[in-house]
Design an enzyme around this catalytic site. Structure first.
Site, PDB file in Angstrom:
ATOM      1  N   GLY A 161       0.199  -0.953   0.149  1.00 29.99           N
ATOM      2  CA  GLY A 161      -0.322   0.049  -0.108  1.00 29.99           C
ATOM      3  C   GLY A 161       0.612   0.993  -0.277  1.00 29.99           C
ATOM      4  CB  SER A 239       3.355  -4.172  -3.575  1.00 28.81           C
ATOM      5  OG  SER A 239       3.867  -2.653  -3.966  1.00 28.81           O
TER       6      SER A 239
END
Length: 565
Positions: A161, A239
């Site tokens: 995020g 990520s």
């Protein structure tokens, strides 16, 4: 001038030279990619509603259960047949202070409802009723077959995020199927984000990273009560979650807390921020707070909403203009402070001796969401050339244009978006990951490298039509494959879910992703010259392309080299 007003192309902070007049709003997907088409408030409302919907859809848990732990009685519920779910608070902290592990077992949010799920950490545009600063919580998924002396491994998942959004309740992160398939405990954690976790007026750094260390300490304390072996914890994340795990690999004090790591789609091109850059960013942050750095009464009077939607959001939008090394995608992130973190784990400092086995993976269209979302129409050669030049600077531009992989005159229909997508994917993710793998094994560790050839389109990726096209696998499309949460998977997806969960089980137990007596292809470990990257979902090795030792990292510098972070 090329029409280029997007805010987060995921190529390089130097892209701002094309639209340097003023910072503009950015939007995120739940895994950290900017959403290119919706206005920011609409997108965040969409994200929050999606999270609320998912929470409502999660199994309510009809049967209460309890387990005695060294911290007290753990209360949980039955999640699905064969899996129990325990939500717990693992640490607490004062605002902008290091967290400390809890000393007693407690439900998240101060709740008395054993089926309650954690509220998220404060994040932009979220309804204030959905988040809390007291957010350092996790969800444990425990197979019912386990007992106190089972001694099974644990996978601790760290969500992505851009260090700005995300939570343990993000779509696809129900760990029940993964726990059952791997015969292990799955712990999905959340940690302080954005300005509350990675930039502070009192010059504190790496607060969110410290939270993850306390999550590991919490697990080490309680796992044996659930049938887990505290010495067999594997970190896994995607990520920025993978970025945070890479930082944990550089924290000496954390090494005894986990045995191995899985990094999915880590944007390794960015590197860790330097301490000197962080100081400037913190000073800029304070200048937008309407409080001095020493006025504790003023700072404490600010609401979390004031911080994340005021100075925090402005910090995200503006940092790249203050420090180009901050990048447009992760301007608030881990800092190489030289004490907590003692290595950059890249070529900008001596690479330490390492020993842990790691598993590294990418998807083939990592940059597709940003490129095609930002450029919905065909991209002519002149625009492509201008973007590459502005993104990488003259020296790197010349080398890139001399490469067959990225040169002009090699595409059809005068649309250079496919080529720009490959360039983004190679520079930020794939080639940077392969360079890291070579460094890791050259210094004593073991690394297995893979590239997905099958994915499951992540819910938020539907906003970009390219990411829903057959055969396209965008950033995040590996998440629901690993967790086994893809809706209505086809035969290829079902086969890869089974394969990846079998490989992850083997890796959790042995540090090797090759199950005994399996029909799966042999996944060879990387060596210093050949990363032996395999295709996950098909046969053969991943194409090398420009990911050679002599090109990225040598002929063309990564951003962490160009900015010497």
């Amino acid at each position: 001038m090329v029409l280029f007003t997007i805010t987060c192309i995921l190529l390089s902070p130097l892209l701002t030279s094309l639209s340097h007049a003023s910072p503009v709003s950015r939007e995120f997907s739940s895994s950290g990619l900017p959403h290119p088409s919706l206005d920011s408030k609409s997108w965040f409302c969409h994200l929050v509603h999606a999270k609320l919907a998912q929470k409502l859809c999660l199994r309510a848990g009809s049967t209460a259960i309890s387990v005695n732990t060294p911290l007290g009685v753990a209360q949980g519920t039955v999640d699905v047949s064969g899996v129990n779910r325990f939500a717990a608070k693992y640490a607490s902290a004062e605002r902008w202070s290091p967290s400390a592990m809890v000393t007693t077992w407690a439900l998240p949010n101060g709740s008395t409802n054993v089926s309650a799920l954690p509220l998220t950490c404060p994040q932009p545009y979220a309804n204030t009723s959905t988040f809390t600063e007291d957010c350092m919580s996790m969800i444990l998924y425990v197979p019912t077959t386990l007992h106190a002396d089972s001694c099974v491994p644990t996978l601790m998942w760290v969500h992505g995020g851009s260090f700005m959004v995300g939570s343990a309740t993000d779509p696809g992160l129900d760990g029940s199927a993964l726990a059952l398939a791997t015969d292990s405990i799955v712990a999905v954690i959340q940690y302080r984000l954005g300005a509350l976790g990675f930039v502070a007026p009192n010059n504190q750094t790496n607060l969110g990273l410290g939270d993850a260390v306390n999550a590991l300490k919490f697990l080490a304390t309680v796992l044996s009560s659930f049938g887990g072996d505290p010495s067999k914890i594997t970190l896994a994340g995607q990520s920025s979650g993978a970025n945070l795990i890479r930082a944990l690999l550089a924290v000496p004090s954390a090494q005894s807390l986990f045995q191995s790591a899985i990094l999915q789609s880590d944007p390794m091109d960015y590197g860790f921020l330097s301490s000197s850059d962080q100081v400037q960013l913190q000073q800029y942050f304070v200048s937008n707070l309407d409080c001095t750095a020493t006025d504790l009464a003023c700072l404490n009077a600010l609401t979390a909403n004031d911080i994340v939607n005021g100075a925090g959001l402005w910090q995200y939008n503006s940092s790249v203009y203050i420090i180009p090394a901050a990048t447009q995608s992760e301007p608030m992130r881990v800092v190489n402070d030289g004490t907590f973190i003692t290595s950059t784990l890249d070529s900008t400092s001596p690479f330490p001796r390492v020993s842990k086995p790691i598993l590294l993976s990418n998807v083939p269209d990592e940059g597709g969401y940003a490129i095609y979302g930002s450029f919905p129409n065909s991209m002519p050669e002149a625009e492509y050339v201008a973007i590459v030049n502005a993104s990488f600077g003259e020296a790197r531009y010349e080398a890139l244009m001399g490469s067959q992989s990225y040169a002009v005159g090699t595409t059809q229909n005068d649309d250079y978006r496919p080529q720009l997508q490959v360039l983004a994917t190679d520079s930020i993710w794939r080639c940077a990951t392969w360079t890291f793998a070579r460094n890791w094994v050259s210094n004593g560790g073991t690394a297995y490298v893979g590239l997905y050839s099958v994915g499951a389109s992540y819910p938020s990726n539907s906003a970009v039509s390219f990411c829903t096209e057959p055969g396209v696998i965008c950033h995040q499309d590996d998440i629901e494959i690993v967790f086994g949460t893809a809706l209505n998977p086809d035969l290829a997806q079902s086969a890869l879910i089974a394969e990846m969960q079998a490989r992850y089980k083997s890796f959790l137990y042995s540090g090797n992703p090759n199950p005994d007596d399996s029909s799966y292809a042999d996944w060879q470990a990387a060596d210093a010259s050949d990363v032996n990257a395999i295709m996950l979902g098909s046969t053969g090795d991943a194409p090398i392309g420009a990911c050679t030792p002599s090109f990225w990292g040598q002929s063309v510098a990564y951003d962490y080299q160009a900015f010497n972070v």
